[in-house]
Write a protein that holds these residues in place. Sequence first.
Motif, PDB file in Angstrom:
ATOM      1  N   ALA A  68      54.098  -9.611  39.230  1.00 20.92           N
ATOM      2  CA  ALA A  68      54.000  -8.155  39.355  1.00 20.92           C
ATOM      3  C   ALA A  68      53.043  -7.607  38.307  1.00 20.92           C
ATOM      4  O   ALA A  68      53.328  -7.664  37.108  1.00 20.92           O
ATOM      5  CB  ALA A  68      55.387  -7.526  39.199  1.00 20.92           C
ATOM      6  N   GLY A  69      51.911  -7.085  38.764  1.00 21.80           N
ATOM      7  CA  GLY A  69      50.867  -6.658  37.847  1.00 21.80           C
ATOM      8  C   GLY A  69      49.973  -7.837  37.512  1.00 21.80           C
ATOM      9  O   GLY A  69      49.766  -8.181  36.349  1.00 21.80           O
ATOM     10  N   ASP A  90      49.087  -5.950  42.320  1.00 24.24           N
ATOM     11  CA  ASP A  90      48.597  -5.113  41.237  1.00 24.24           C
ATOM     12  C   ASP A  90      48.351  -3.710  41.781  1.00 24.24           C
ATOM     13  O   ASP A  90      48.060  -3.536  42.975  1.00 24.24           O
ATOM     14  CB  ASP A  90      47.301  -5.671  40.646  1.00 24.24           C
ATOM     15  CG  ASP A  90      47.008  -5.108  39.261  1.00 24.24           C
ATOM     16  OD1 ASP A  90      47.372  -5.772  38.264  1.00 24.24           O
ATOM     17  OD2 ASP A  90      46.442  -4.009  39.163  1.00 24.24           O
ATOM     18  N   LEU A 120      54.545  -1.367  41.012  1.00 27.75           N
ATOM     19  CA  LEU A 120      55.790  -2.106  40.783  1.00 27.75           C
ATOM     20  C   LEU A 120      56.953  -1.544  41.587  1.00 27.75           C
ATOM     21  O   LEU A 120      57.785  -2.290  42.106  1.00 27.75           O
ATOM     22  CB  LEU A 120      56.147  -2.087  39.293  1.00 27.75           C
ATOM     23  CG  LEU A 120      55.165  -2.735  38.322  1.00 27.75           C
ATOM     24  CD1 LEU A 120      55.763  -2.772  36.929  1.00 27.75           C
ATOM     25  CD2 LEU A 120      54.781  -4.132  38.769  1.00 27.75           C
ATOM     26  N   CYS A 132      56.393 -10.167  34.942  1.00 32.06           N
ATOM     27  CA  CYS A 132      55.620  -8.948  34.721  1.00 32.06           C
ATOM     28  C   CYS A 132      55.083  -8.977  33.288  1.00 32.06           C
ATOM     29  O   CYS A 132      55.816  -8.717  32.335  1.00 32.06           O
ATOM     30  CB  CYS A 132      56.499  -7.720  34.955  1.00 32.06           C
ATOM     31  SG  CYS A 132      55.606  -6.154  34.869  1.00 32.06           S
ATOM     32  N   LEU A 151      62.545  -4.461  39.320  1.00 33.19           N
ATOM     33  CA  LEU A 151      62.112  -5.861  39.320  1.00 33.19           C
ATOM     34  C   LEU A 151      63.319  -6.800  39.271  1.00 33.19           C
ATOM     35  O   LEU A 151      63.313  -7.847  39.909  1.00 33.19           O
ATOM     36  CB  LEU A 151      61.190  -6.127  38.128  1.00 33.19           C
ATOM     37  CG  LEU A 151      59.828  -5.423  38.144  1.00 33.19           C
ATOM     38  CD1 LEU A 151      59.062  -5.721  36.858  1.00 33.19           C
ATOM     39  CD2 LEU A 151      59.007  -5.838  39.364  1.00 33.19           C
ATOM     40  N   LEU A 161      59.424 -10.956  31.200  1.00 32.48           N
ATOM     41  CA  LEU A 161      58.687  -9.750  30.842  1.00 32.48           C
ATOM     42  C   LEU A 161      57.959  -9.944  29.527  1.00 32.48           C
ATOM     43  O   LEU A 161      58.425 -10.671  28.647  1.00 32.48           O
ATOM     44  CB  LEU A 161      59.647  -8.571  30.673  1.00 32.48           C
ATOM     45  CG  LEU A 161      60.556  -8.186  31.832  1.00 32.48           C
ATOM     46  CD1 LEU A 161      61.567  -7.150  31.347  1.00 32.48           C
ATOM     47  CD2 LEU A 161      59.749  -7.645  32.997  1.00 32.48           C
TER      48      LEU A 161
END
Length: 228
Positions: A68-69, A90, A120, A132, A151, A161
């Motif tokens: 994610a991203g 993204d 997200l 992420c 998430l 993360l």
Amino acid sequence: MTKAVNDKVVVKDYFNATGFDRWRRIYGDGEVNKVQRDIRVGHQKTIDTVIEWLEADGNLSNIMICDAGCGVGSLAIPLAQAGAKVYASDISEKMVTEAAKRAQETLGYSNSIAFTVQDLESLSGKYHTVICLDVLIHYPVPDAAKMITHLASLADSRLILSFAPKTFFLSILKKVGEFFPGPSKATRAYQHKEADIIKILQDNGFTIKRTSMTSTRFYFSRILEAVR
């Protein structure tokens, strides 16, 4: 329009314009200035740490991962090379286009990785692992909490993360302009207290398994691996 929406719009616009060119250079292997090179080294250390964690578990070929991203694919591509099924997203269309291009150059045709333009909050589905990295720095604590909670709902087993930790020392650096120096300061840079992030994860049914800290002169990233 709320502040949360403003932050998201600012990030999206930045990474589809001047930010895209800057960060594409940083995440590449071409010539950059000293500050950008330092950030490149730090970001790569964060990527390497996460890959080492995942490879140590010995099950990459059996799991699906949501990146994610994903930026330009710095994590998604090596994970696909290692055998994982990767869904990479993204908020920036330019970033996703660049990531898909790099994946094609590295992997050729492959059904082990898929790219999409999504923020997200709009991600859906279920994944063994959701990752992420270096995204939360763009969002204040209330918005980051909502994102982490969302998430967490997508992760069956694990959520990884990274974030800029809020400490007295780093707060001083940020105030004097050394944390993200020069004209690159095009988006807000938010720091987060580690205890706050852990509390959000715990509230969503996770416990902390592994932690790491990447620290260079201009790049600081705390990495947490949370598992159910």
